[in-house]
Design a protein around this motif. Structure first.
Motif, PDB file in Angstrom:
ATOM      1  N   HIS A   1      36.112  63.609 -11.759  1.00 14.33           N
ATOM      2  CA  HIS A   1      35.284  62.423 -11.567  1.00 14.33           C
ATOM      3  C   HIS A   1      34.901  61.816 -12.917  1.00 14.33           C
ATOM      4  O   HIS A   1      35.106  62.438 -13.964  1.00 14.33           O
ATOM      5  CB  HIS A   1      34.015  62.765 -10.784  1.00 14.33           C
ATOM      6  CG  HIS A   1      33.051  63.604 -11.555  1.00 14.33           C
ATOM      7  ND1 HIS A   1      33.146  64.980 -11.630  1.00 14.33           N
ATOM      8  CD2 HIS A   1      31.971  63.267 -12.308  1.00 14.33           C
ATOM      9  CE1 HIS A   1      32.164  65.451 -12.372  1.00 14.33           C
ATOM     10  NE2 HIS A   1      31.431  64.429 -12.809  1.00 14.33           N
ATOM     11  N   VAL A   2      34.365  60.598 -12.853  1.00 18.52           N
ATOM     12  CA  VAL A   2      33.700  59.966 -13.990  1.00 18.52           C
ATOM     13  C   VAL A   2      32.320  59.561 -13.506  1.00 18.52           C
ATOM     14  O   VAL A   2      32.041  59.577 -12.311  1.00 18.52           O
ATOM     15  CB  VAL A   2      34.478  58.736 -14.530  1.00 18.52           C
ATOM     16  CG1 VAL A   2      35.772  59.160 -15.183  1.00 18.52           C
ATOM     17  CG2 VAL A   2      34.724  57.712 -13.447  1.00 18.52           C
ATOM     18  N   VAL A   3      31.461  59.186 -14.436  1.00 15.33           N
ATOM     19  CA  VAL A   3      30.087  58.825 -14.089  1.00 15.33           C
ATOM     20  C   VAL A   3      29.912  57.322 -14.279  1.00 15.33           C
ATOM     21  O   VAL A   3      30.316  56.761 -15.299  1.00 15.33           O
ATOM     22  CB  VAL A   3      29.087  59.604 -14.968  1.00 15.33           C
ATOM     23  CG1 VAL A   3      27.660  59.185 -14.680  1.00 15.33           C
ATOM     24  CG2 VAL A   3      29.258  61.099 -14.750  1.00 15.33           C
ATOM     25  N   CYS A   4      29.325  56.664 -13.278  1.00 14.66           N
ATOM     26  CA  CYS A   4      29.058  55.231 -13.347  1.00 14.66           C
ATOM     27  C   CYS A   4      28.108  54.963 -14.518  1.00 14.66           C
ATOM     28  O   CYS A   4      27.077  55.615 -14.653  1.00 14.66           O
ATOM     29  CB  CYS A   4      28.431  54.745 -12.044  1.00 14.66           C
ATOM     30  SG  CYS A   4      27.946  52.997 -12.082  1.00 14.66           S
ATOM     31  N   ALA A   5      28.471  53.982 -15.348  1.00 15.06           N
ATOM     32  CA  ALA A   5      27.683  53.647 -16.536  1.00 15.06           C
ATOM     33  C   ALA A   5      26.320  53.067 -16.191  1.00 15.06           C
ATOM     34  O   ALA A   5      25.397  53.128 -16.998  1.00 15.06           O
ATOM     35  CB  ALA A   5      28.452  52.661 -17.405  1.00 15.06           C
ATOM     36  N   VAL A   6      26.162  52.513 -15.001  1.00 11.55           N
ATOM     37  CA  VAL A   6      24.904  51.874 -14.611  1.00 11.55           C
ATOM     38  C   VAL A   6      24.059  52.789 -13.726  1.00 11.55           C
ATOM     39  O   VAL A   6      22.889  53.028 -14.002  1.00 11.55           O
ATOM     40  CB  VAL A   6      25.171  50.532 -13.898  1.00 11.55           C
ATOM     41  CG1 VAL A   6      23.886  49.903 -13.396  1.00 11.55           C
ATOM     42  CG2 VAL A   6      25.917  49.579 -14.816  1.00 11.55           C
ATOM     43  N   SER A   7      24.655  53.305 -12.663  1.00  9.84           N
ATOM     44  CA  SER A   7      23.878  54.070 -11.683  1.00  9.84           C
ATOM     45  C   SER A   7      23.837  55.572 -11.950  1.00  9.84           C
ATOM     46  O   SER A   7      22.996  56.273 -11.402  1.00  9.84           O
ATOM     47  CB  SER A   7      24.445  53.838 -10.278  1.00  9.84           C
ATOM     48  OG  SER A   7      25.718  54.461 -10.154  1.00  9.84           O
ATOM     49  N   GLY A   8      24.771  56.078 -12.754  1.00  6.83           N
ATOM     50  CA  GLY A   8      24.841  57.517 -12.988  1.00  6.83           C
ATOM     51  C   GLY A   8      25.522  58.283 -11.870  1.00  6.83           C
ATOM     52  O   GLY A   8      25.613  59.508 -11.911  1.00  6.83           O
ATOM     53  N   GLU A   9      26.016  57.571 -10.862  1.00  9.41           N
ATOM     54  CA  GLU A   9      26.686  58.175  -9.707  1.00  9.41           C
ATOM     55  C   GLU A   9      28.041  58.756 -10.115  1.00  9.41           C
ATOM     56  O   GLU A   9      28.761  58.163 -10.909  1.00  9.41           O
ATOM     57  CB  GLU A   9      26.883  57.091  -8.655  1.00  9.41           C
ATOM     58  CG  GLU A   9      27.587  57.511  -7.397  1.00  9.41           C
ATOM     59  CD  GLU A   9      27.755  56.342  -6.439  1.00  9.41           C
ATOM     60  OE1 GLU A   9      28.613  56.468  -5.546  1.00  9.41           O
ATOM     61  OE2 GLU A   9      27.066  55.321  -6.579  1.00  9.41           O
TER      62      GLU A   9
ATOM     63  N   GLN B   1      34.754  50.175 -22.068  1.00  9.52           N
ATOM     64  CA  GLN B   1      35.165  51.553 -21.784  1.00  9.52           C
ATOM     65  C   GLN B   1      34.135  52.246 -20.898  1.00  9.52           C
ATOM     66  O   GLN B   1      33.655  53.341 -21.183  1.00  9.52           O
ATOM     67  CB  GLN B   1      35.404  52.333 -23.086  1.00  9.52           C
ATOM     68  CG  GLN B   1      36.630  51.861 -23.857  1.00  9.52           C
ATOM     69  CD  GLN B   1      37.911  52.090 -23.081  1.00  9.52           C
ATOM     70  OE1 GLN B   1      38.285  53.234 -22.803  1.00  9.52           O
ATOM     71  NE2 GLN B   1      38.610  51.018 -22.697  1.00  9.52           N
ATOM     72  N   GLU B   2      33.790  51.561 -19.778  1.00  5.64           N
ATOM     73  CA  GLU B   2      32.817  52.070 -18.814  1.00  5.64           C
ATOM     74  C   GLU B   2      33.386  51.994 -17.407  1.00  5.64           C
ATOM     75  O   GLU B   2      34.133  51.074 -17.088  1.00  5.64           O
ATOM     76  CB  GLU B   2      31.544  51.219 -18.822  1.00  5.64           C
ATOM     77  CG  GLU B   2      30.786  51.231 -20.100  1.00  5.64           C
ATOM     78  CD  GLU B   2      29.562  50.343 -20.074  1.00  5.64           C
ATOM     79  OE1 GLU B   2      28.634  50.634 -20.839  1.00  5.64           O
ATOM     80  OE2 GLU B   2      29.527  49.351 -19.305  1.00  5.64           O
ATOM     81  N   ALA B   3      32.976  52.944 -16.578  1.00  5.99           N
ATOM     82  CA  ALA B   3      33.332  52.952 -15.157  1.00  5.99           C
ATOM     83  C   ALA B   3      32.137  52.490 -14.339  1.00  5.99           C
ATOM     84  O   ALA B   3      30.982  52.687 -14.741  1.00  5.99           O
ATOM     85  CB  ALA B   3      33.721  54.365 -14.732  1.00  5.99           C
ATOM     86  N   TYR B   4      32.422  51.882 -13.175  1.00  7.98           N
ATOM     87  CA  TYR B   4      31.373  51.392 -12.281  1.00  7.98           C
ATOM     88  C   TYR B   4      31.653  51.863 -10.863  1.00  7.98           C
ATOM     89  O   TYR B   4      32.793  51.895 -10.421  1.00  7.98           O
ATOM     90  CB  TYR B   4      31.296  49.865 -12.329  1.00  7.98           C
ATOM     91  CG  TYR B   4      31.148  49.330 -13.730  1.00  7.98           C
ATOM     92  CD1 TYR B   4      29.989  49.570 -14.465  1.00  7.98           C
ATOM     93  CD2 TYR B   4      32.166  48.620 -14.329  1.00  7.98           C
ATOM     94  CE1 TYR B   4      29.857  49.103 -15.761  1.00  7.98           C
ATOM     95  CE2 TYR B   4      32.037  48.146 -15.627  1.00  7.98           C
ATOM     96  CZ  TYR B   4      30.891  48.392 -16.338  1.00  7.98           C
ATOM     97  OH  TYR B   4      30.762  47.934 -17.621  1.00  7.98           O
ATOM     98  N   ALA B   5      30.593  52.172 -10.133  1.00  3.65           N
ATOM     99  CA  ALA B   5      30.710  52.729  -8.791  1.00  3.65           C
ATOM    100  C   ALA B   5      31.086  51.697  -7.730  1.00  3.65           C
ATOM    101  O   ALA B   5      31.623  52.054  -6.691  1.00  3.65           O
ATOM    102  CB  ALA B   5      29.417  53.426  -8.393  1.00  3.65           C
TER     103      ALA B   5
END
Length: 66
Positions: free
Chosen positions: A27-35, A50-54
Protein backbone atom coordinates in the motif's frame (compact mmCIF):
# COMPACT_ATOMS: atom_id res chain seq x y z
CA UNK A 1 11.78 -19.05 10.44
CA UNK A 2 11.38 -15.70 8.68
CA UNK A 3 8.18 -13.77 9.21
CA UNK A 4 7.06 -11.06 6.82
CA UNK A 5 4.73 -8.21 7.70
CA UNK A 6 2.33 -7.99 4.77
CA UNK A 7 1.13 -4.54 5.77
CA UNK A 8 4.18 -2.64 4.58
CA UNK A 9 4.09 0.66 2.67
CA UNK A 10 5.60 0.69 -0.80
CA UNK A 11 7.82 3.49 -2.08
CA UNK A 12 6.81 4.60 -5.56
CA UNK A 13 8.03 7.04 -8.20
CA UNK A 14 4.90 8.57 -9.74
CA UNK A 15 4.90 9.30 -13.47
CA UNK A 16 2.27 10.79 -15.78
CA UNK A 17 0.81 7.44 -16.86
CA UNK A 18 1.82 5.11 -14.07
CA UNK A 19 4.35 4.55 -11.34
CA UNK A 20 7.55 2.63 -10.71
CA UNK A 21 7.99 0.60 -7.53
CA UNK A 22 11.15 1.67 -5.69
CA UNK A 23 10.61 -0.61 -2.70
CA UNK A 24 8.07 -3.39 -2.33
CA UNK A 25 4.98 -3.06 -0.19
CA UNK A 26 1.24 -3.59 -0.40
CA UNK A 27 0.00 0.00 0.00
CA UNK A 28 0.82 3.71 -0.04
CA UNK A 29 -0.51 6.39 2.28
CA UNK A 30 -2.76 9.21 1.06
CA UNK A 31 -0.89 12.52 1.36
CA UNK A 32 -4.02 14.33 2.59
CA UNK A 33 -6.11 11.89 4.61
CA UNK A 34 -3.42 9.47 5.81
CA UNK A 35 -5.59 6.56 4.60
CA UNK A 36 -3.84 3.38 3.45
CA UNK A 37 -4.38 2.81 -0.29
CA UNK A 38 -3.78 -0.75 -1.55
CA UNK A 39 -1.60 -0.65 -4.68
CA UNK A 40 -4.27 -2.43 -6.72
CA UNK A 41 -6.72 0.39 -5.83
CA UNK A 42 -4.32 3.31 -6.44
CA UNK A 43 -5.84 5.55 -9.13
CA UNK A 44 -4.95 9.14 -8.17
CA UNK A 45 -1.55 10.75 -7.69
CA UNK A 46 0.51 13.80 -8.57
CA UNK A 47 3.72 13.17 -10.44
CA UNK A 48 4.79 16.79 -9.82
CA UNK A 49 4.31 16.48 -6.05
CA UNK A 50 5.09 12.74 -5.86
CA UNK A 51 1.99 12.17 -3.70
CA UNK A 52 -0.80 9.59 -3.71
CA UNK A 53 -4.47 10.40 -3.06
CA UNK A 54 -7.27 8.15 -1.83
CA UNK A 55 -9.99 9.58 -4.11
CA UNK A 56 -10.63 11.98 -6.99
CA UNK A 57 -12.19 14.47 -4.56
CA UNK A 58 -9.11 14.45 -2.34
CA UNK A 59 -6.79 14.78 -5.35
CA UNK A 60 -8.77 17.76 -6.66
CA UNK A 61 -8.73 19.41 -3.25
CA UNK A 62 -4.96 18.90 -2.93
CA UNK A 63 -4.24 20.32 -6.36
CA UNK A 64 -6.53 23.34 -6.05
CA UNK A 65 -5.65 24.11 -2.44
CA UNK A 66 -9.31 24.10 -1.33
Amino acid sequence: MLMFNRSQPARLHYMANGYRVLSQGDHVVCAVSGEKIPLDALRYWSNARQEAYASAEIATRAMTGK
